[in-house]
Each structure stands twice: as structure tokens, then as C-alpha cells.
Scaffold this active site. Structure first.
Site, PDB file in Angstrom:
ATOM      1  N   LYS A 121       0.823  -1.210   0.000  1.00  0.00           N
ATOM      2  CA  LYS A 121       0.000   0.000   0.000  1.00  0.00           C
ATOM      3  C   LYS A 121       0.860   1.264   0.000  1.00  0.00           C
ATOM      4  O   LYS A 121       0.650   2.173  -0.797  1.00  0.00           O
ATOM      5  CB  LYS A 121      -0.946  -0.008   1.199  1.00  0.00           C
ATOM      6  CG  LYS A 121      -1.784   1.241   1.335  1.00  0.00           C
ATOM      7  CD  LYS A 121      -1.391   1.985   2.567  1.00  0.00           C
ATOM      8  CE  LYS A 121      -1.717   3.446   2.439  1.00  0.00           C
ATOM      9  NZ  LYS A 121      -1.232   4.185   3.616  1.00  0.00           N
ATOM     10  N   ASP A 139      -6.097   0.950   0.817  1.00  0.00           N
ATOM     11  CA  ASP A 139      -6.043   1.166   2.262  1.00  0.00           C
ATOM     12  C   ASP A 139      -7.395   0.772   2.850  1.00  0.00           C
ATOM     13  O   ASP A 139      -8.238   0.206   2.166  1.00  0.00           O
ATOM     14  CB  ASP A 139      -5.726   2.630   2.573  1.00  0.00           C
ATOM     15  CG  ASP A 139      -6.862   3.550   2.145  1.00  0.00           C
ATOM     16  OD1 ASP A 139      -7.852   3.062   1.580  1.00  0.00           O
ATOM     17  OD2 ASP A 139      -6.764   4.759   2.378  1.00  0.00           O
TER      18      ASP A 139
END
Length: 218
Positions: A121, A139
Site C-alpha cells: 500500500k 487502504d
DNA sequence: CTCCCGATAT
DNA sequence: ATATCAGGAG
């Protein structure tokens, strides 16, 4: 599961709701951004900005984070939470930036994920925001919104959510879409209080309709 | 899977 | 009081 046409409707609607969706983590350069995103794990970006306002006055380059003790760095980021892990990771990350990359931040996801404290991420955020590489960082907001709307399945892993989004969204729209999904999740389709009653996507939202039905019997 | 963790919203 | 926050490492 939503059709491609319904997903298009979602993206266009989010574009109208949040035309200026962007990275809200303050940073002056790619290095600052790496630090800010590492700090942002399990923490609101507002709080990260509060801390980095002072942090970035004191630390400018990787060497600066190694010039103080780990305890001092912990203290400087303590209000963020998870500060022991983050302080350790940041120091290791800075060592690698100096010794492997000549003090610069690498530009590809493959290299970025090798850095301490940088997972899939974070690597996507840095590559996308700092270097313009097309990417969709998944996320907590992107995952929650994608699952509620039915863009992907509830059981999907984070990796599967990312793959699905990359398959169903044109590559040139990956980065904007990523930010619009985040803004939509952060300010409208919130974790604890989703605004289903005023949501323009209610007609195609599986979870939203379920929630509105459960509310009628009161 | 668990652990790390303070600040804030609900 | 509890859930959640731009997750990642072991």
C-alpha cells in the site's frame, strides 16, 4: 457484483462529489512522503500532519534520522501510535536509502516494498503521488468502499481488491480513482456512520440498501 | 494469525 | 467503553 457500467456510474458520481480528491499528507519531496506514509499506518492523516509539521523542521534528509537516538525519534513521533515499530522502521529505511540508493527514494513499487516499514500500500502511494506511476493503493477506505458497493467480494484479500480495481478501471484513471475512493470513504461512506440516507449511489449499493431496510423497523 | 498504540469519533 | 484510523513485520 456491480457491472462495468455501474462501476463507471460510481466513479463518475465520486468525481462530482470530490472533484479535487488528492493526497492529504503534507510533504515537500518524495523522501518526506515516504516518512509521512510510513507514519500514517493505523492513524489519521490529520494527526500525521500535526506531527510532521514539527518533524520536518527537525529532519530533512535520511542522515538526520540516524543522527539522533532511536528513543529521541520515538519521542518525536509518539503521538502517532505504534511509535516503537515506526521509529525502528524509519531508521532502517533511512540506512537503506543511503547505502543502496545513494540517499534517493527509488521510483518503482518493486524497489519501494523492499524498504523497512513499506508494504504494498505504501509503495503504491509513493510511486503514484511522488513519481506519477499509475497505481491503486488499497487502504482501509478503498477496501471498505469497494466491498460495500459490491465492486469486489467481501471475502477478497487486499491484493484481490487491488487486482479487481486494476482490471475494471482504465489505467490512466487508477491514481485519481484511488483518491476519489479514499475521499468517498473518509468523508461520506464512513466506517462508523455511512451517510446512506443522502447517498447518490444508494440505488446500486448492496450494503446501503441493506442498512436502510434495517432502519425502517424502528 | 498476533502484535504494535495514541488520538479521536461514536 | 468501544471502534477506527492512508498497515506492516514476525
Amino acid at each position: 457484483m456491480l457491472t462495468l457500467k455501474q462501476i463507471r456510474f460510481c466513479l463518475d458520481t465520486m468525481a462530482e462529489m470530490f472533484p479535487d480528491a488528492h493526497c492529504e499528507l503534507n510533504h515537500r519531496n518524495p523522501f518526506d512522503l515516504v516518512i509521512a506514509v510510513v507514519l500514517s499506518a493505523q492513524c489519521t492523516d490529520a494527526l500525521v500532519n500535526k506531527v510532521t509539521t514539527e518533524l520536518f523542521k527537525k529532519y530533512h534528509v535520511p542522515e538526520d534520522y540516524l543522527a539522533v537516538t532511536e528513543e529521541e525519534l520515538q519521542h518525536d513521533i509518539r503521538s502517532i501510535g505504534l511509535y516503537r515499530n515506526k521509529a525502528k522502521n524509519i531508521r532502517k529505511l533511512c540506512e537503506d536509502l543511503i547505502h543502496v540508493y545513494g540517499g534517493n527514494v527509488p521510483e518503482t513499487q518493486e524497489e519501494l516494498v523492499k524498504l523497512a516499514g513499506v508494504g504494498r500500500k505504501t509503495a503504491n502511494v509513493v510511486a503514484s503521488v511522488a513519481f506519477g506511476v499509475p497505481a491503486i493503493a488499497v487502504d482501509t477506505h478503498v477496501e471498505r468502499v469497494s466491498k460495500r458497493l459490491g465492486i469486489c467480494r467481501w471475502k477478497d484479500s487486499v491484493t484481490e481488491v487491488e487486482k479487481t480495481l486494476m482490471r475494471k478501471v482504465p489505467e490512466e484513471e487508477w491514481s485519481v480513482t484511488h483518491h476519489r475512493l479514499i475521499f468517498f470513504g473518509r468523508y461520506h461512506c464512513k466506517a462508523q456512520s455511512p451517510q446512506c440516507d443522502i447517498c447518490p449511489l444508494l440505488e446500486i449499493c448492496r450494503e446501503g440498501q441493506k442498512r436502510m431496510k434495517g432502519r425502517e423497523k424502528k
